[in-house]
Write a protein that holds these residues in place. Structure first.
Motif, PDB file in Angstrom:
ATOM      1  N   LEU A  96       7.850   6.470 -35.401  1.00  0.00           N
ATOM      2  CA  LEU A  96       7.543   6.760 -33.998  1.00  0.00           C
ATOM      3  C   LEU A  96       6.972   5.533 -33.300  1.00  0.00           C
ATOM      4  O   LEU A  96       7.336   5.236 -32.158  1.00  0.00           O
ATOM      5  N   GLY A  97       6.089   4.836 -33.977  1.00  0.00           N
ATOM      6  CA  GLY A  97       5.533   3.616 -33.390  1.00  0.00           C
ATOM      7  C   GLY A  97       6.626   2.601 -33.101  1.00  0.00           C
ATOM      8  O   GLY A  97       6.664   1.999 -32.034  1.00  0.00           O
ATOM      9  N   ILE A  98       7.520   2.444 -34.056  1.00  0.00           N
ATOM     10  CA  ILE A  98       8.625   1.504 -33.886  1.00  0.00           C
ATOM     11  C   ILE A  98       9.511   1.937 -32.726  1.00  0.00           C
ATOM     12  O   ILE A  98       9.871   1.136 -31.865  1.00  0.00           O
ATOM     13  N   SER A 146       3.158  13.285 -28.004  1.00  0.00           N
ATOM     14  CA  SER A 146       4.440  13.779 -27.502  1.00  0.00           C
ATOM     15  C   SER A 146       4.458  13.811 -25.976  1.00  0.00           C
ATOM     16  O   SER A 146       5.464  13.464 -25.356  1.00  0.00           O
ATOM     17  N   MET A 147       3.351  14.200 -25.389  1.00  0.00           N
ATOM     18  CA  MET A 147       3.260  14.310 -23.937  1.00  0.00           C
ATOM     19  C   MET A 147       3.131  12.937 -23.260  1.00  0.00           C
ATOM     20  O   MET A 147       3.638  12.734 -22.167  1.00  0.00           O
ATOM     21  N   GLU A 148       2.427  12.007 -23.915  1.00  0.00           N
ATOM     22  CA  GLU A 148       2.249  10.654 -23.366  1.00  0.00           C
ATOM     23  C   GLU A 148       2.265   9.662 -24.520  1.00  0.00           C
ATOM     24  O   GLU A 148       1.302   9.575 -25.288  1.00  0.00           O
ATOM     25  N   GLN A 149       3.356   8.935 -24.618  1.00  0.00           N
ATOM     26  CA  GLN A 149       3.544   8.026 -25.745  1.00  0.00           C
ATOM     27  C   GLN A 149       2.877   6.682 -25.466  1.00  0.00           C
ATOM     28  O   GLN A 149       3.528   5.653 -25.329  1.00  0.00           O
ATOM     29  N   SER A 150       1.552   6.729 -25.428  1.00  0.00           N
ATOM     30  CA  SER A 150       0.742   5.546 -25.130  1.00  0.00           C
ATOM     31  C   SER A 150       0.198   4.938 -26.428  1.00  0.00           C
ATOM     32  O   SER A 150       0.147   5.600 -27.468  1.00  0.00           O
ATOM     33  N   GLN A 151      -0.238   3.707 -26.325  1.00  0.00           N
ATOM     34  CA  GLN A 151      -0.861   3.028 -27.466  1.00  0.00           C
ATOM     35  C   GLN A 151      -2.089   3.803 -27.935  1.00  0.00           C
ATOM     36  O   GLN A 151      -2.291   3.990 -29.134  1.00  0.00           O
ATOM     37  N   ASN A 181      -2.833   7.031 -27.614  1.00  0.00           N
ATOM     38  CA  ASN A 181      -2.472   8.277 -28.293  1.00  0.00           C
ATOM     39  C   ASN A 181      -1.845   8.002 -29.655  1.00  0.00           C
ATOM     40  O   ASN A 181      -2.053   8.771 -30.606  1.00  0.00           O
ATOM     41  N   TYR A 182      -1.108   6.914 -29.752  1.00  0.00           N
ATOM     42  CA  TYR A 182      -0.510   6.550 -31.040  1.00  0.00           C
ATOM     43  C   TYR A 182      -1.599   6.206 -32.061  1.00  0.00           C
ATOM     44  O   TYR A 182      -1.587   6.682 -33.197  1.00  0.00           O
ATOM     45  N   GLU A 183      -2.547   5.385 -31.645  1.00  0.00           N
ATOM     46  CA  GLU A 183      -3.640   5.002 -32.538  1.00  0.00           C
ATOM     47  C   GLU A 183      -4.462   6.209 -32.966  1.00  0.00           C
ATOM     48  O   GLU A 183      -4.864   6.309 -34.135  1.00  0.00           O
ATOM     49  N   THR A 184      -4.708   7.129 -32.035  1.00  0.00           N
ATOM     50  CA  THR A 184      -5.460   8.342 -32.367  1.00  0.00           C
ATOM     51  C   THR A 184      -4.708   9.169 -33.396  1.00  0.00           C
ATOM     52  O   THR A 184      -5.286   9.624 -34.393  1.00  0.00           O
ATOM     53  N   MET A 185      -3.412   9.363 -33.180  1.00  0.00           N
ATOM     54  CA  MET A 185      -2.586  10.145 -34.112  1.00  0.00           C
ATOM     55  C   MET A 185      -2.602   9.492 -35.495  1.00  0.00           C
ATOM     56  O   MET A 185      -2.802  10.179 -36.509  1.00  0.00           O
ATOM     57  N   PHE A 186      -2.381   8.187 -35.543  1.00  0.00           N
ATOM     58  CA  PHE A 186      -2.322   7.478 -36.814  1.00  0.00           C
ATOM     59  C   PHE A 186      -3.674   7.550 -37.531  1.00  0.00           C
ATOM     60  O   PHE A 186      -3.759   7.857 -38.722  1.00  0.00           O
ATOM     61  N   THR A 187      -4.754   7.291 -36.793  1.00  0.00           N
ATOM     62  CA  THR A 187      -6.087   7.326 -37.384  1.00  0.00           C
ATOM     63  C   THR A 187      -6.419   8.725 -37.889  1.00  0.00           C
ATOM     64  O   THR A 187      -6.939   8.884 -39.001  1.00  0.00           O
TER      65      THR A 187
END
Length: 169
Positions: free
Chosen positions: A82-84, A121-126, A128-134
């Motif tokens: 997803l990050g990629i 999913s709603m906002e593909q921001s950096q 939100n990505y970092e929060t999901m990954f963490t």
């Protein structure tokens, strides 16, 4: 995590696998983000099922640690992918040994991750990505996996995924 896993290495491995799958299945023109998000939700459910953390009605314990770790790294594959796919990447995360959610409750952490995936999913921001990954890495920590465990299992599963592609999986 005890030893910081080499996230950059994992991203590179995932990029290579993603490229291989895109070429093999002629997916260059397709936007796969929603499918990857759904796949991550499914993988998270499979992981929860193996931990049995929510099965209050059952006396049966969790699956073997090795199986839980294998399910866990399936989620890592999709988070990296997803990050990629969204041109988002992180080079390190700050997850300490023993770090867990406020409640120190695995079930609550699963629900937290579902929420963070939905936010992504709603906002593909950096952010939100970092929060999901963490959040996902904190869950791994709560399940007793070190960075080294996750990295080693990821590398093994990545090879299995290549082998499956060669066999027409």
């Amino acid at each position: 995590m005890e030893r910081i896993m080499n996230i950059t290495k994992l991203f590179e491995m995932q990029k290579s696998l993603d490229r291989h799958i895109q070429e093999k299945h002629n997916l260059h023109a397709e936007d796969l983000i929603d499918k990857k998000i759904l796949a991550l939700f499914v993988e998270l459910g499979e992981l929860a099922n193996e931990t049995r953390c929510f099965k209050f009605w059952s006396l049966k314990g969790p699956s073997e640690r090795k199986l839980i770790l294998a399910e866990y790294v399936d989620g890592v594959h999709f988070i990296l992918s997803l990050g990629i796919g969204c041109n988002l990447q992180i080079t390190s995360v700050d997850v300490k040994v023993g770090q867990s959610s406020k409640e120190n409750d695995v079930t609550a952490q699963f629900l937290n991750i579902y929420a963070s995936i939905q936010s992504f999913s709603m906002e593909q921001s950096q952010e939100n990505y970092e929060t999901m990954f963490t959040d996902y890495l904190v869950l791994g920590n709560m399940l007793g996996f070190s960075g080294e465990d996750v990295e080693r299992a990821y590398v093994e599963k990545n090879q299995i995924n290549y082998d499956r592609q060669k066999q027409g999986y």
